[in-house]
Design a protein around this motif. Structure first.
Motif, PDB file in Angstrom:
ATOM      1  N   GLY A   8       0.767  -1.235   0.000  1.00 19.15           N
ATOM      2  CA  GLY A   8       0.000   0.000   0.000  1.00 19.15           C
ATOM      3  C   GLY A   8       0.796   1.281   0.000  1.00 19.15           C
ATOM      4  N   SER A  17      -3.993  10.816   1.089  1.00 17.65           N
ATOM      5  CA  SER A  17      -4.168   9.668   1.982  1.00 17.65           C
ATOM      6  C   SER A  17      -3.569   8.415   1.361  1.00 17.65           C
ATOM      7  N   ARG A  19      -3.446   3.924   2.403  1.00 19.05           N
ATOM      8  CA  ARG A  19      -3.841   2.858   3.331  1.00 19.05           C
ATOM      9  C   ARG A  19      -2.841   1.722   3.204  1.00 19.05           C
ATOM     10  N   SER A  21      -1.409  -2.016   4.392  1.00 22.91           N
ATOM     11  CA  SER A  21      -1.919  -3.299   4.885  1.00 22.91           C
ATOM     12  C   SER A  21      -0.752  -4.193   5.254  1.00 22.91           C
ATOM     13  N   TRP A  36       2.818  -0.814  13.815  1.00 24.86           N
ATOM     14  CA  TRP A  36       3.425  -0.167  12.657  1.00 24.86           C
ATOM     15  C   TRP A  36       4.573   0.700  13.157  1.00 24.86           C
ATOM     16  N   PHE A  68      -3.856   9.295  11.557  1.00 32.48           N
ATOM     17  CA  PHE A  68      -3.683   7.880  11.219  1.00 32.48           C
ATOM     18  C   PHE A  68      -4.646   7.038  12.047  1.00 32.48           C
ATOM     19  N   THR A  69      -5.118   5.966  11.435  1.00 27.63           N
ATOM     20  CA  THR A  69      -5.994   5.029  12.137  1.00 27.63           C
ATOM     21  C   THR A  69      -5.548   3.605  11.841  1.00 27.63           C
ATOM     22  N   SER A  71      -6.271  -0.483  12.249  1.00 29.54           N
ATOM     23  CA  SER A  71      -7.400  -1.385  12.422  1.00 29.54           C
ATOM     24  C   SER A  71      -6.969  -2.808  12.122  1.00 29.54           C
ATOM     25  N   HIS A  80      -4.349  -2.868   9.196  1.00 24.25           N
ATOM     26  CA  HIS A  80      -4.276  -1.749   8.258  1.00 24.25           C
ATOM     27  C   HIS A  80      -3.813  -0.496   8.990  1.00 24.25           C
ATOM     28  N   LEU A  81      -3.274   0.422   8.208  1.00 22.10           N
ATOM     29  CA  LEU A  81      -2.965   1.745   8.721  1.00 22.10           C
ATOM     30  C   LEU A  81      -3.489   2.756   7.706  1.00 22.10           C
ATOM     31  N   GLN A  82      -4.578   3.392   8.068  1.00 23.75           N
ATOM     32  CA  GLN A  82      -5.133   4.444   7.227  1.00 23.75           C
ATOM     33  C   GLN A  82      -4.430   5.750   7.578  1.00 23.75           C
ATOM     34  N   ASN A  84      -4.192   9.686   6.736  1.00 25.67           N
ATOM     35  CA  ASN A  84      -4.816  10.845   6.119  1.00 25.67           C
ATOM     36  C   ASN A  84      -3.987  12.093   6.384  1.00 25.67           C
TER      37      ASN A  84
END
Length: 125
Positions: A8, A17, A19, A21, A36, A68-69, A71, A80-82, A84
């Motif tokens: 990603g 942004s 994302r 994985s 992460w 960052f988020t 999940s 995952h690391l989203q 933004n």
């Protein structure tokens, strides 16, 4: 031996942004945490986001908090690391790591037994 594979990363502009994985090759190994990390050129590797596996508690490095988020997707055995509102200073290689023993400090790299090979994130102006 558990393998972690990140994906990603890429080249984006500031404010964009991405994302990330990270997929583990095995489902049943014990995980105290999945984290992460990132490493920028000339700098030490630092934690970005930590997910404690037992209860799902997540905490973030101050500079990414709110942007960052992290999940987890148990069906895909993936975290995952989203990311933004990316900034120039987010440029780094991002690594996924698994902590497989309880105790110790979650933010320290030597506590982690398994590492992915990393994925490059480059943020341009």
């Amino acid at each position: 031996q558990v393998q972690l594979v990140e994906s990603g990363g890429g080249l984006v502009q500031a404010g964009d942004s991405l994302r990330l994985s990270c997929t583990a090759s095995e489902r049943t190994f014990y995980r105290d945490a999945m984290t992460w990390f990132r490493q920028a050129p000339g700098k030490e590797r630092e934690f970005v986001a930590i997910l404690r596996w037992s209860d799902g508690m997540i905490w973030y490095k101050d500079s990414v908090h709110g942007r960052f988020t992290m999940s987890r997707d148990d069906a895909d055995n993936t975290v995952h690391l989203q990311m933004n509102s990316l900034k120039l200073e987010d440029t780094a290689i991002y690594y996924c790591a698994a902590k497989i023993r309880s105790g110790g400090a979650y933010e320290l790299t030597h506590e982690y037994a398994y590492w992915g090979r990393g994925t490059q994130v480059t943020v341009s102006s």
